[in-house]
Write a protein that holds these residues in place. Structure first.
Motif, short mmCIF file in Angstrom:
data_model
loop_
_atom_site.label_atom_id
_atom_site.label_comp_id
_atom_site.label_asym_id
_atom_site.label_seq_id
_atom_site.Cartn_x
_atom_site.Cartn_y
_atom_site.Cartn_z
N LYS A 47 45.14 107.22 21.32
CA LYS A 47 43.91 107.47 22.09
C LYS A 47 42.73 107.69 21.16
CE LYS A 47 43.75 111.06 24.97
NZ LYS A 47 42.71 111.99 24.51
N LYS A 48 42.95 108.42 20.07
CA LYS A 48 41.89 108.66 19.08
C LYS A 48 41.37 107.35 18.51
CE LYS A 48 39.59 111.16 15.93
NZ LYS A 48 38.48 112.07 16.27
N ARG A 49 42.29 106.45 18.17
CA ARG A 49 41.91 105.18 17.55
C ARG A 49 41.14 104.29 18.53
NH1 ARG A 49 44.44 100.30 17.59
NH2 ARG A 49 46.33 101.19 18.49
N LEU A 50 41.55 104.29 19.80
CA LEU A 50 40.96 103.36 20.75
C LEU A 50 39.71 103.88 21.44
CD1 LEU A 50 44.23 101.99 22.40
CD2 LEU A 50 42.67 100.75 20.88
N MET A 51 39.64 105.22 21.68
CA MET A 51 38.45 105.70 22.40
C MET A 51 37.84 106.98 21.85
SD MET A 51 39.45 108.54 24.28
CE MET A 51 38.01 108.64 25.32
N GLY A 52 38.48 107.61 20.85
CA GLY A 52 37.79 108.66 20.12
C GLY A 52 38.26 110.08 20.32
N ILE A 98 34.16 107.31 23.18
CA ILE A 98 33.20 108.41 23.17
C ILE A 98 32.69 108.63 21.75
CG2 ILE A 98 34.21 109.55 25.17
CD1 ILE A 98 35.50 111.54 23.19
N PHE A 99 33.18 107.82 20.78
CA PHE A 99 32.62 107.86 19.44
C PHE A 99 31.47 106.85 19.35
CE2 PHE A 99 36.38 104.98 19.05
CZ PHE A 99 35.72 103.79 18.76
N TYR A 112 36.03 119.34 20.47
CA TYR A 112 37.19 120.20 20.32
C TYR A 112 38.30 119.57 19.47
CZ TYR A 112 35.06 123.13 23.90
OH TYR A 112 34.20 123.93 24.60
N ASP A 113 38.17 118.28 19.11
CA ASP A 113 39.10 117.68 18.15
C ASP A 113 38.60 118.03 16.75
OD1 ASP A 113 40.87 116.55 19.91
OD2 ASP A 113 39.90 114.60 19.95
N GLU A 114 39.28 118.96 16.10
CA GLU A 114 38.74 119.51 14.86
C GLU A 114 39.01 118.64 13.63
OE1 GLU A 114 39.96 123.56 14.41
OE2 GLU A 114 39.24 124.14 16.39
N THR A 115 39.99 117.75 13.71
CA THR A 115 40.31 116.90 12.56
C THR A 115 39.37 115.70 12.52
OG1 THR A 115 42.64 117.54 12.71
CG2 THR A 115 42.12 115.61 11.38
N ILE A 116 38.55 115.62 11.49
CA ILE A 116 37.67 114.46 11.28
C ILE A 116 37.99 113.89 9.90
CG2 ILE A 116 35.30 113.63 11.12
CD1 ILE A 116 34.42 115.91 12.88
N THR A 117 38.71 112.79 9.89
CA THR A 117 39.14 112.19 8.63
C THR A 117 38.24 111.01 8.27
OG1 THR A 117 40.73 110.80 9.82
CG2 THR A 117 41.54 112.89 8.92
N ILE A 118 38.26 110.66 7.00
CA ILE A 118 37.52 109.47 6.53
C ILE A 118 38.44 108.28 6.73
CG2 ILE A 118 36.40 108.38 4.57
CD1 ILE A 118 35.88 111.23 3.48
#
Length: 606
Positions: free
Chosen positions: A303-308, A155-156, A170-176
């Protein structure tokens, strides 16, 4: 140069970027030097940079790349100066974070757009025609990114011009991340190569370098296509399935899950899938196309790494796919996400869900009303009792739904949709869901239905303890209401990671920084109190707890602080003082602090 600076071709972009940058400051999340401000600059900066690259040589008959880049860099300093000046008088969340994103997003987009537009200018078209060619390329690039978004797992979105869209709001952490840096450096390199080809044209006929230009396009596209999975800026279905490693087929589902998960737990989750499927089939009198694919990840980070999406669970109605974090069965919100998949069964056309986000989420919430210890209607009634109710009409629009704290939006619309279904039947609701024509479906205006629902809520019984329990959920702020939400979320995540490693001192420093960045958001004191208690700094625990009590946030926060004061008094040998404070306490069995309260009571009995 002077001729160009005095022309409309410079002044119009200058005025537009200035007005646009100032306009961003009037919107929540966009009004600080963070991700959103930089994200919303990428397309305007790309359009203005391309215009300069095409117009400059036509107006001045000067093909100097250095001068074009100088003008575009000058225009780009406008939004940087505006946000920097603005933050001086408001709040600086993390200036270096904003500055790095400024380079990775709008600066790289500027250089890439300049390179693409410079090559277009070699075709010697009129300014307007050349610019329209660039706009067409930008639109095609965006359409390709949207195609991947609609057909692939993530979804990214990574895009040459747009930069990076993280997905779940709703995922508030956005890192570089390393992935973001590598992708944008790749786009930067491509932009520089285009500019070098443009410079080469000064001494080489265009037809001789055309093949080289095409070759570099194919190399870049091939690299992206074949290495995107491993680098992380794309994920194919095959790569996702291979990474997770295990698969189980049921009558209605294909469940793909991380190979490290317990087979016993997975079997219980599989049983839940089938049970919820049958329940929804019976309620809705319909079924979606099969099979439904359900991906179960080891944790949110995977899950964040693979689909966002990290904490947010996803039910994708168009792809008939669910993305779930593993937890001991039952998985929270599984039925909610499955309801989204079922909604595709009563939709026609390409888009397989309601375009009204409030109705889509309200329906799914109504189908899975398991929100804590209250019913959906009790949650909605509590909002009115606490005078925190939302104007329901605004929740029918995406911005209105998202701008409030999520639980308020979801539970309000869930209660309303459940009321419509229970009162007028599921078939009428399904028709309304698919057409969004309320009055033609129900025979009366939406405002009348809302008034009926409000009257219905007055009949719902709810106790004072239940209202207090609800308040603890509703006092949390939504992302649009918070100060520095990304920086605070990052510091909180970092604090909990350190806390779990028993590095309490550094964890406290991280929690304290989050508290300061948030402009003293009172609920963050909870983390600081817990950490200081683990450090056995009992005097500080008492001081922080008294501060939390004085803020009068909620009964939960008051009781939380009282319990930590009492436990600190016990640890420092002041048992009689602790006993007196304990005598005045009363905590409902509904409260998550109840077990801790009873345990503390037992201390005095012993």
């Amino acid at each position: 140069m002077k001729k160009y600076f005095c022309s409309k071709h410079f002044f119009v972009p200058l005025i537009l970027i200035t007005l646009y940058s100032c306009g961003l400051l009037f919107f929540s999340l966009l009004n600080s030097f963070s991700f959103e401000y930089n994200f919303f600059l990428t397309i305007p900066v790309s359009l203005i940079s391309a215009y300069t690259a095409i117009a400059f040589s036509k107006v001045t008959e000067d093909r100097s790349t250095t001068k074009i880049l100088l003008i575009n860099s000058l225009l780009l300093t406008i939004p940087l100066a505006i946000i920097s000046f603005h933050d001086l008088f408001t709040v600086v969340c993390n200036y270096w974070y904003g500055l790095i994103l400024f380079f990775l997003l709008p600066v790289v987009s500027m250089l890439f757009a300049t390179g693409v537009a410079s090559l277009i200018s070699l075709l010697r078209m009129r300014i307007l025609l050349g610019y329209l060619v660039f706009v067409a390329i930008l639109i095609l690039s965006f359409m390709y990114s949207m195609y991947l978004l609609l057909t692939q797992p993530p979804i990214f979105m990574y895009s040459a011009f747009l930069g990076y869209f993280p997905g779940a709001i709703y995922d508030e952490t956005i890192t570089i991340t390393k992935t973001l840096v590598i992708y944008r450096l790749l786009i930067l390199a491509l932009g520089i190569i285009f500019i070098l080809f443009y410079i080469l044209k000064k001494s080489t006929p265009f037809h001789k370098i055309r093949a080289s230009i095409l070759a570099i396009f194919f190399i870049a596209a091939g690299y992206t296509l074949f290495h995107g999975d491993s680098i992380g800026f794309s994920t194919s279905w095959n790569y996702l399935e291979k990474t997770l490693g295990k698969k189980h087929r049921t009558p209605h589902f294909e469940i793909i899950y991380d190979q490290r998960l317990s087979e016993q737990a997975i079997q219980l989750i599989i049983d839940d899938h089938e049970q919820f499927y049958e329940q929804l089939k019976k309620t809705l009198h319909t079924e979606p196309k099969l099979p439904i694919h359900s991906y179960i990840y080891k944790d949110g980070k995977q899950k964040k790494r693979l689909m966002g999406a990290q904490d947010v669970l996803i039910g994708d109605f168009n792809k008939r796919v669910m993305h779930l974090n593993f937890q001991e069965p039952p998985i929270e919100s599984l039925k909610h996400e499955l309801a989204h998949i079922f909604s595709s069964a009563f939709m026609g056309g390409v888009i397989q869900t309601s375009l009204n986000i409030g109705i889509a989420e309200g329906f799914a919430t109504a189908m899975d009303p398991s929100w804590g210890k209250l019913t959906l209607h009790q949650w909605a009634k509590a909002l009115y009792e606490l005078k925190m109710d939302l104007p329901l009409e605004t929740l029918f629009h995406s911005w209105g739904f998202w701008k409030y704290q999520s639980s308020k939006s979801y539970l309000s619309m869930g209660s309303f949709c459940a009321f419509l279904i229970d009162t007028y039947g599921i078939e009428k609701f399904k028709l309304f869901y698919s057409t969004l024509e309320f009055e033609s479906t129900y025979g009366f205006p939406l405002s009348q239905a809302i008034n009926e629902w409000k009257t219905f809520l007055t009949t719902i019984a709810i106790s004072k303890d239940e209202i207090a329990y609800a308040k603890n959920t509703f006092i949390h702020k939504g992302i649009f209401e918070k100060v520095c939400p990304h920086e605070v979320a990052y510091l909180e995540d970092k604090g909990w990671e350190l806390y779990q490693k028993e590095n309490y001192q550094n964890a406290y420093s991280s929690f304290e920084s989050a508290y300061e960045k948030s402009h003293h958001y009172p609920l963050l004191l909870h983390n600081m109190i817990r950490t200081k208690f683990s450090l056995k700094a009992y005097d500080v625990v008492i001081k922080l707890s008294e501060k939390l009590i004085a803020l009068d946030v909620s009964k939960y926060s008051h009781d939380f602080a009282e319990l930590y004061i009492i436990r600190s008094l016990i640890e420092t040998g002041r048992n009689e003082e602790a006993r007196k404070r304990m005598e005045g306490m009363s905590i409902s069995p509904l409260d998550t602090l109840y077990n801790q309260f009873k345990s503390t009571q037992e201390t005095f009995k012993n």
